[in-house]
Write a protein that holds these residues in place. Sequence first.
Motif, PDB file in Angstrom:
ATOM      1  N   ASP A 162       0.841  -1.195   0.000  1.00 35.42           N
ATOM      2  CA  ASP A 162       0.000   0.000   0.000  1.00 35.42           C
ATOM      3  C   ASP A 162       0.876   1.245   0.000  1.00 35.42           C
ATOM      4  O   ASP A 162       1.441   1.602   1.037  1.00 35.42           O
ATOM      5  N   PRO A 163       1.004   1.920  -1.138  1.00 35.93           N
ATOM      6  CA  PRO A 163       1.882   3.090  -1.187  1.00 35.93           C
ATOM      7  C   PRO A 163       1.430   4.218  -0.279  1.00 35.93           C
ATOM      8  O   PRO A 163       2.244   5.022   0.159  1.00 35.93           O
ATOM      9  N   MET A 164       0.133   4.293   0.035  1.00 35.60           N
ATOM     10  CA  MET A 164      -0.346   5.393   0.875  1.00 35.60           C
ATOM     11  C   MET A 164       0.161   5.253   2.300  1.00 35.60           C
ATOM     12  O   MET A 164       0.370   6.243   2.992  1.00 35.60           O
ATOM     13  N   THR A 165       0.375   4.016   2.758  1.00 34.04           N
ATOM     14  CA  THR A 165       0.921   3.828   4.102  1.00 34.04           C
ATOM     15  C   THR A 165       2.445   3.723   4.076  1.00 34.04           C
ATOM     16  O   THR A 165       3.080   3.805   5.129  1.00 34.04           O
ATOM     17  N   SER A 166       3.032   3.549   2.894  1.00 38.04           N
ATOM     18  CA  SER A 166       4.493   3.443   2.789  1.00 38.04           C
ATOM     19  C   SER A 166       5.144   4.800   2.539  1.00 38.04           C
ATOM     20  O   SER A 166       6.291   5.016   2.920  1.00 38.04           O
ATOM     21  N   LEU A 167       4.416   5.700   1.885  1.00 41.52           N
ATOM     22  CA  LEU A 167       4.927   7.056   1.663  1.00 41.52           C
ATOM     23  C   LEU A 167       4.555   7.940   2.845  1.00 41.52           C
ATOM     24  O   LEU A 167       3.466   7.819   3.408  1.00 41.52           O
ATOM     25  N   ASN A 168       5.449   8.830   3.205  1.00 43.18           N
ATOM     26  CA  ASN A 168       5.186   9.768   4.303  1.00 43.18           C
ATOM     27  C   ASN A 168       4.245  10.863   3.806  1.00 43.18           C
ATOM     28  O   ASN A 168       4.604  11.627   2.909  1.00 43.18           O
ATOM     29  N   PRO A 169       3.025  10.967   4.376  1.00 41.64           N
ATOM     30  CA  PRO A 169       2.055  11.950   3.855  1.00 41.64           C
ATOM     31  C   PRO A 169       2.457  13.399   4.105  1.00 41.64           C
ATOM     32  O   PRO A 169       1.901  14.308   3.496  1.00 41.64           O
ATOM     33  N   PHE A 170       3.441  13.627   5.010  1.00 39.11           N
ATOM     34  CA  PHE A 170       3.835  14.997   5.353  1.00 39.11           C
ATOM     35  C   PHE A 170       5.075  15.458   4.589  1.00 39.11           C
ATOM     36  O   PHE A 170       5.519  16.588   4.768  1.00 39.11           O
ATOM     37  N   MET A 171       5.620  14.587   3.753  1.00 39.79           N
ATOM     38  CA  MET A 171       6.820  14.945   2.988  1.00 39.79           C
ATOM     39  C   MET A 171       6.505  14.981   1.501  1.00 39.79           C
ATOM     40  O   MET A 171       5.770  14.132   1.000  1.00 39.79           O
ATOM     41  N   ARG A 172       7.075  15.958   0.817  1.00 37.53           N
ATOM     42  CA  ARG A 172       6.917  16.009  -0.632  1.00 37.53           C
ATOM     43  C   ARG A 172       7.565  14.772  -1.264  1.00 37.53           C
ATOM     44  O   ARG A 172       8.536  14.220  -0.726  1.00 37.53           O
ATOM     45  N   VAL A 173       7.037  14.385  -2.411  1.00 42.43           N
ATOM     46  CA  VAL A 173       7.576  13.228  -3.115  1.00 42.43           C
ATOM     47  C   VAL A 173       9.051  13.436  -3.428  1.00 42.43           C
ATOM     48  O   VAL A 173       9.866  12.507  -3.305  1.00 42.43           O
ATOM     49  N   SER A 174       9.422  14.654  -3.805  1.00 38.36           N
ATOM     50  CA  SER A 174      10.825  14.935  -4.126  1.00 38.36           C
ATOM     51  C   SER A 174      11.726  14.648  -2.929  1.00 38.36           C
ATOM     52  O   SER A 174      12.806  14.053  -3.076  1.00 38.36           O
ATOM     53  N   GLN A 175      11.304  15.049  -1.730  1.00 37.06           N
ATOM     54  CA  GLN A 175      12.103  14.816  -0.529  1.00 37.06           C
ATOM     55  C   GLN A 175      12.309  13.328  -0.281  1.00 37.06           C
ATOM     56  O   GLN A 175      13.408  12.889   0.088  1.00 37.06           O
ATOM     57  N   GLN A 176      11.241  12.548  -0.491  1.00 40.67           N
ATOM     58  CA  GLN A 176      11.328  11.115  -0.207  1.00 40.67           C
ATOM     59  C   GLN A 176      12.214  10.397  -1.220  1.00 40.67           C
ATOM     60  O   GLN A 176      12.943   9.466  -0.873  1.00 40.67           O
ATOM     61  N   LEU A 177      12.167  10.836  -2.470  1.00 44.78           N
ATOM     62  CA  LEU A 177      13.047  10.259  -3.486  1.00 44.78           C
ATOM     63  C   LEU A 177      14.501  10.693  -3.269  1.00 44.78           C
ATOM     64  O   LEU A 177      15.432   9.896  -3.435  1.00 44.78           O
ATOM     65  N   MET A 178      14.691  11.920  -2.878  1.00 42.66           N
ATOM     66  CA  MET A 178      16.042  12.450  -2.665  1.00 42.66           C
ATOM     67  C   MET A 178      16.722  11.798  -1.463  1.00 42.66           C
ATOM     68  O   MET A 178      17.939  11.574  -1.468  1.00 42.66           O
ATOM     69  N   GLU A 179      15.939  11.470  -0.461  1.00 42.09           N
ATOM     70  CA  GLU A 179      16.496  10.871   0.755  1.00 42.09           C
ATOM     71  C   GLU A 179      17.258   9.578   0.442  1.00 42.09           C
ATOM     72  O   GLU A 179      18.330   9.322   0.984  1.00 42.09           O
ATOM     73  N   VAL A 180      16.685   8.786  -0.465  1.00 37.36           N
ATOM     74  CA  VAL A 180      17.290   7.495  -0.817  1.00 37.36           C
ATOM     75  C   VAL A 180      18.633   7.698  -1.507  1.00 37.36           C
ATOM     76  O   VAL A 180      19.639   7.069  -1.155  1.00 37.36           O
ATOM     77  N   THR A 181      18.668   8.567  -2.516  1.00 35.98           N
ATOM     78  CA  THR A 181      19.896   8.714  -3.308  1.00 35.98           C
ATOM     79  C   THR A 181      20.981   9.503  -2.559  1.00 35.98           C
ATOM     80  O   THR A 181      22.164   9.260  -2.768  1.00 35.98           O
ATOM     81  N   ARG A 182      20.579  10.412  -1.689  1.00 38.05           N
ATOM     82  CA  ARG A 182      21.579  11.134  -0.906  1.00 38.05           C
ATOM     83  C   ARG A 182      22.232  10.202   0.113  1.00 38.05           C
ATOM     84  O   ARG A 182      23.434  10.278   0.374  1.00 38.05           O
ATOM     85  N   LEU A 183      21.429   9.292   0.672  1.00 32.09           N
ATOM     86  CA  LEU A 183      21.952   8.358   1.664  1.00 32.09           C
ATOM     87  C   LEU A 183      22.842   7.304   1.031  1.00 32.09           C
ATOM     88  O   LEU A 183      23.958   7.044   1.495  1.00 32.09           O
ATOM     89  N   HIS A 184      22.344   6.675  -0.055  1.00 27.18           N
ATOM     90  CA  HIS A 184      23.048   5.513  -0.612  1.00 27.18           C
ATOM     91  C   HIS A 184      24.038   5.848  -1.723  1.00 27.18           C
ATOM     92  O   HIS A 184      25.012   5.127  -1.919  1.00 27.18           O
ATOM     93  N   LEU A 185      23.770   6.925  -2.472  1.00 31.49           N
ATOM     94  CA  LEU A 185      24.642   7.256  -3.603  1.00 31.49           C
ATOM     95  C   LEU A 185      25.514   8.480  -3.338  1.00 31.49           C
ATOM     96  O   LEU A 185      26.391   8.800  -4.146  1.00 31.49           O
ATOM     97  N   GLY A 186      25.262   9.181  -2.222  1.00 31.73           N
ATOM     98  CA  GLY A 186      26.070  10.345  -1.879  1.00 31.73           C
ATOM     99  C   GLY A 186      25.867  11.531  -2.794  1.00 31.73           C
ATOM    100  O   GLY A 186      26.778  12.357  -2.959  1.00 31.73           O
ATOM    101  N   LEU A 187      24.679  11.650  -3.413  1.00 35.59           N
ATOM    102  CA  LEU A 187      24.423  12.763  -4.324  1.00 35.59           C
ATOM    103  C   LEU A 187      24.234  14.054  -3.547  1.00 35.59           C
ATOM    104  O   LEU A 187      23.771  14.065  -2.398  1.00 35.59           O
TER     105      LEU A 187
END
Length: 341
Positions: free
Chosen positions: A99-124
Amino acid sequence: MAPLLSVRELRTWFAEDALTAKAVDGVSFDLARGETLGIVGESGSGKSVTNLSIMRLIPQPPGRIVSGEIVFDGQDLLALPAEAMRRIRGKRIAMIFQDPMTSLNPFMRVSQQLMEVTRLHLGLSKAEAYEHAVQMLETVGIPDARNRVDGYPHEFSGGMRQRVMIAMALSCKPELLIADEPTTALDVTIQAQILELIKNLKRDTGTSVILITHDLGVVAGMTDRIMVMYAGRVFETAPTTELFARPSNPYTVGLLASVPDPTDDSHAELYQIPGLPPDVARLPPGCPFAPRCARAERICREQSPPRIQLTPQHQSLCHFAQELYDAAGTPTAATGDHGVR
């Protein structure tokens, strides 16, 4: 070549008052590089718990991985320190949740949630991560991605939220993608689009995929091999074409018979397996499927079924597996491309 993932005798149990629910009880399978494995079975069969165990996301308590090995690219994930597992999770192994609605943080923009992954793992950098987020939304087919990337999850439709989850899962180009019921609650058209998207991305990137579903019809054209689970155990596993042509377990036969046939205009009532799946904290003696099985005999109710090796790639957990395999010599009539009724 060694498999990318090798699971051996995995047991994940949950404490339930004075009882123990054996949600996963001795599951073993291999996944080759570039392969797509479908895991099917009714709700409660252990599909999701198996894959949450691979990700080491079992809530403790009440759950615990009791025993087994999960070897990913030569490393036993169960033996890794938590920090080392965090570096693998999300980068080398990614998961699309039901269920993406319970997996995505409703208080964060989609851009923030996508950026969090690549900044953490890829060092962007922040700017690089933002551009990567836009690019990933374009990759998964979200129109006007640059203007939508800063939206909140509630501003996206169900199908678009699922695409965001897929974009997030694929952001670091994982070697293994686990898709847990990725089309649940979506209409048929969107389901087809999501499945085609996963199929195309797998083809383009070479990622290995585990596709979890309760619907054999969904995996028919998506997978190389299928594993059928029931009551926390692997009841049958075979190459996709062979499983549809020569099902060798009464439970698999029942699942196949439950798939609607769009070419059947007889208006006959759709078959359903009688009864309900068992409580894995109170399993009956013998075969757990015996109370629902038309083929069951006394031995089924008294003795656990053996695992029968029918071919090098086809196994079935049933006293009568060889008999069923021999009887299914050729695909049944009116069963579509893969023998699904």
